[in-house]
Design a protein around this motif. Sequence first.
Motif, short mmCIF file in Angstrom:
data_model
loop_
_atom_site.label_atom_id
_atom_site.label_comp_id
_atom_site.label_asym_id
_atom_site.label_seq_id
_atom_site.Cartn_x
_atom_site.Cartn_y
_atom_site.Cartn_z
N ASN A 57 0.83 -1.22 0.00
CA ASN A 57 0.00 0.00 0.00
C ASN A 57 0.86 1.26 0.00
O ASN A 57 0.57 2.23 0.69
N ASP A 60 2.00 3.41 3.11
CA ASP A 60 1.01 4.26 3.75
C ASP A 60 1.04 4.07 5.26
O ASP A 60 0.71 3.00 5.78
N ILE A 63 -2.51 3.14 6.95
CA ILE A 63 -2.93 1.76 6.73
C ILE A 63 -2.10 0.82 7.60
O ILE A 63 -2.62 -0.17 8.14
N THR A 112 -8.84 6.78 5.35
CA THR A 112 -7.53 6.70 6.00
C THR A 112 -7.63 7.37 7.36
O THR A 112 -8.56 8.12 7.63
N TYR A 268 -0.95 9.12 1.02
CA TYR A 268 -0.10 7.94 1.07
C TYR A 268 1.31 8.35 1.44
O TYR A 268 1.72 9.48 1.27
#
Length: 277
Positions: A57, A60, A63, A112, A268
């Motif tokens: 991901n 990130d 996450i 997020t 991100y």
Amino acid sequence: MSVRRRHQAGQAAVETALVVPMMVFIVLGTIQLGMVHHARLMTEYGAYRAARAGIVNHGDCNIMRKAALTALLPTLGPLSQDVKGRVDTLDFAQGVHTAYTRRLFTGYLDNTFIQVFERYQSGALPLFRLEVVNPRRSDLDGLFATYGSHMNANEVDYDDIRDARIMEANLLSIRLTYFYEMRIPFANWQLHSFYMGREYLGELRGIQFENQRVGGQSATEYLERRGAARSDIHRSLSTLAGEGTYVMPLTATWSMRMQSNYFDNRNYGPRGCAVDS
């Protein structure tokens, strides 16, 4: 009752008074040590899950935090009477996860999350701390400026092998520190004092913890005071212990090769977790 029987009864009472406290400590201590070991294993699993989430991901940070929280669910206590700590079914696990997410994070943009709530407020400690130790924060600007080939230098290819610097940067390393709250009465404060003053236990060789004093303090108070001077985190741990919350930091690290490109924008990227140490 004969004199002999009275003597035997008195002897049994004395023996019981000597043995029972030790047996209680052994039983409660064994239970608490087992729970600490379980929490340690889940911390390692949380570091693994966070790293796994990060490599697929784009590094990130948010996450990765969510992945770590999910891994730690089996060790978390209930936040309220309405939300129990059980996670033995998917429904229970979802309830605990939702309750902690609402307390620890606030949502923004595309589901997020950023951490905004200190779990242990008086000690200024979060429930857990997730840090990216590679790539380091000080390296990120140069990393994207030198190797960023897309999105206005906000993306780095995970399979870029042009030199050692980019290859090293694409090895994502995660450090997860879980501030685990011990909840077994009596054993929690004893183990906490041993943890806080573990470097000074040799000074107490021969001391009986249950009744002997050290510098006008009990042995456990002495260990707490000596340990609190070691660092800011230990001072916070001591503050919480004074309020009856016994927290032990458990740390695990994990490294994995990136399988997606690092992104470096608001939604991100590793910047939110990266450290320089």
